[in-house]
Design a protein around this motif. Structure first.
Motif, mmCIF file in Angstrom:
data_model
loop_
_atom_site.group_PDB
_atom_site.id
_atom_site.type_symbol
_atom_site.label_atom_id
_atom_site.label_comp_id
_atom_site.label_asym_id
_atom_site.label_seq_id
_atom_site.Cartn_x
_atom_site.Cartn_y
_atom_site.Cartn_z
ATOM 1 N N ASP A 5 41.116 32.148 24.775
ATOM 2 C CA ASP A 5 41.244 33.253 23.250
ATOM 3 C C ASP A 5 42.176 33.219 23.917
ATOM 4 O O ASP A 5 43.651 32.381 23.522
ATOM 5 C CB ASP A 5 40.348 34.561 24.869
ATOM 6 N N ARG A 61 36.374 29.681 27.935
ATOM 7 C CA ARG A 61 36.717 30.496 26.808
ATOM 8 C C ARG A 61 38.014 30.594 26.862
ATOM 9 O O ARG A 61 38.198 30.864 27.530
ATOM 10 C CB ARG A 61 35.970 31.576 27.066
ATOM 11 N N GLY A 108 40.615 36.967 27.259
ATOM 12 C CA GLY A 108 39.025 35.367 27.570
ATOM 13 C C GLY A 108 38.378 36.579 28.651
ATOM 14 O O GLY A 108 37.320 36.339 28.595
#
Length: 326
Positions: free
Chosen positions: A234, A232, A240
């Motif tokens: 972010d 992920r 995240g």
């Protein structure tokens, strides 16, 4: 030097789709990943949650992609009749022009595996021996054998099955990080696809795999060292982790703290993610299967683009690790 492969796990499960998403978009998702530079498209396999069946998804991708490896992560052979599975896998390999890689697993204790054996009308006991014999059966059939006599699986008068594009059939990898799985990988399989949370555990496991390979008269290069990891990207680690927690609860019914204790999970800014993936590369990983952690197809596509931006840097990390290897 450019021996690092980076692939993506397609979001075939309904937990990764939004209310308005059309699952037929998965074919376009796979084609987009290929254009972005990913070298493999993987799908997972389970009856625990609704999803597009793994081999059906690969069959849909085979004629509309050109160069990417098509893989399973991991296929559960006990869910299928072994001879019919050999036919299906051989057919996908033919349709893809020899681009199939098959990662297999035997399932997990508790709700993650044992009930599936009941549904498949197979005993939980000796599941690893059954898995290894199934793989041996597939390889024998792909070589043209008309019979097979193992300790568990025994068949005579087997009609010809579809022969894969490649002699001997597609590479078969093993998922699993236990010492027993590592030893079996070294002795028998063409690749290793675990998801250990700690890169140090990956490094020690890979050493065990290679020792077992050497003991079996195989070269380390015979086995692809791969990693399955949820990613992920972010704004920062905190945001995240919030997104990953929602993903873990929707996908597994557990909080992130529990998921990351058993699976490789990487989040944060692009720099954070690159640094963490670099630790796995330094530990020996040469094929990353990244699972974008998002809960609708639009967000999945966004994560796909962000991960793709890291591909050149991850490959440079692999070149650096190779240059520093003894």
């Amino acid at each position: 030097m450019d021996d690092m492969d980076i692939g993506v796990l397609l979001p075939t499960g309904t937990a990764q789709w939004g209310p308005a998403d059309d699952p037929r978009e998965l074919v376009a998702f796979g084609r987009r990943a290929e254009r972005l530079g990913f070298r493999s498209l993987f799908v997972n396999d389970s009856l625990l949650s609704p999803r597009i069946e793994a081999l059906t998804m690969l069959a849909a991708l085979a004629p509309v992609t050109e160069t990417v490896t098509l893989g399973t992560a991991a296929l559960m052979p006990f869910l299928r009749r072994p001879i019919q599975a050999a036919q299906s896998l051989g057919s996908i390999d033919v349709l893809s022009g020899g681009r199939l890689t098959v990662t297999v697993g035997a399932g997990f204790p508790g709700r993650l595996g044992r009930p599936l054996y009941t549904l498949s009308e197979l005993p939980w006991e000796r599941r690893f021996a059954r898995l290894d014999e199934t793989v041996a059966l597939w390889r024998a059939l792909w070589d043209g054998a008309g019979s097979f006599h193992g300790e568990i699986l025994r068949f005579d008068d087997i009609p010809p099955t579809t022969r894969p594009s490649r002699a001997g059939g597609p590479p078969i990898w093993l998922g699993g990080a236990t010492p027993a799985a590592q030893a079996r990988t070294g002795r028998t399989y063409d690749g290793w696809l675990p998801y250990p949370p700690d890169p140090a555990d990956y490094a020690s496991g890979l050493r065990h795999v290679r020792r077992a390979a050497a003991d079996a008269g195989r070269a380390a290069g015979d086995i692809t060292p791969a990693l399955f990891v949820s990613v992920r990207i972010d704004d920062d680690i905190e945001s995240g982790r919030r997104a990953l927690d929602a993903y873990a609860r929707a996908t597994y019914g557990m909080p992130l703290e529990e998921l990351e204790s058993i699976q490789a999970v990487v989040t944060g800014s692009a720099e954070d993610v690159l640094q963490r993936l670099g630790q796995y590369v330094a530990a020996g990983v040469r094929h990353i299967v990244a699972r974008p952690a998002a809960l609708d197809l639009s967000s999945q596509r966004d994560q796909l683009e962000r991960i793709a931006d890291l591909i050149p840097a991850v490959r440079r990390a692999a070149d650096h690790a190779e240059a520093g290897a003894p």
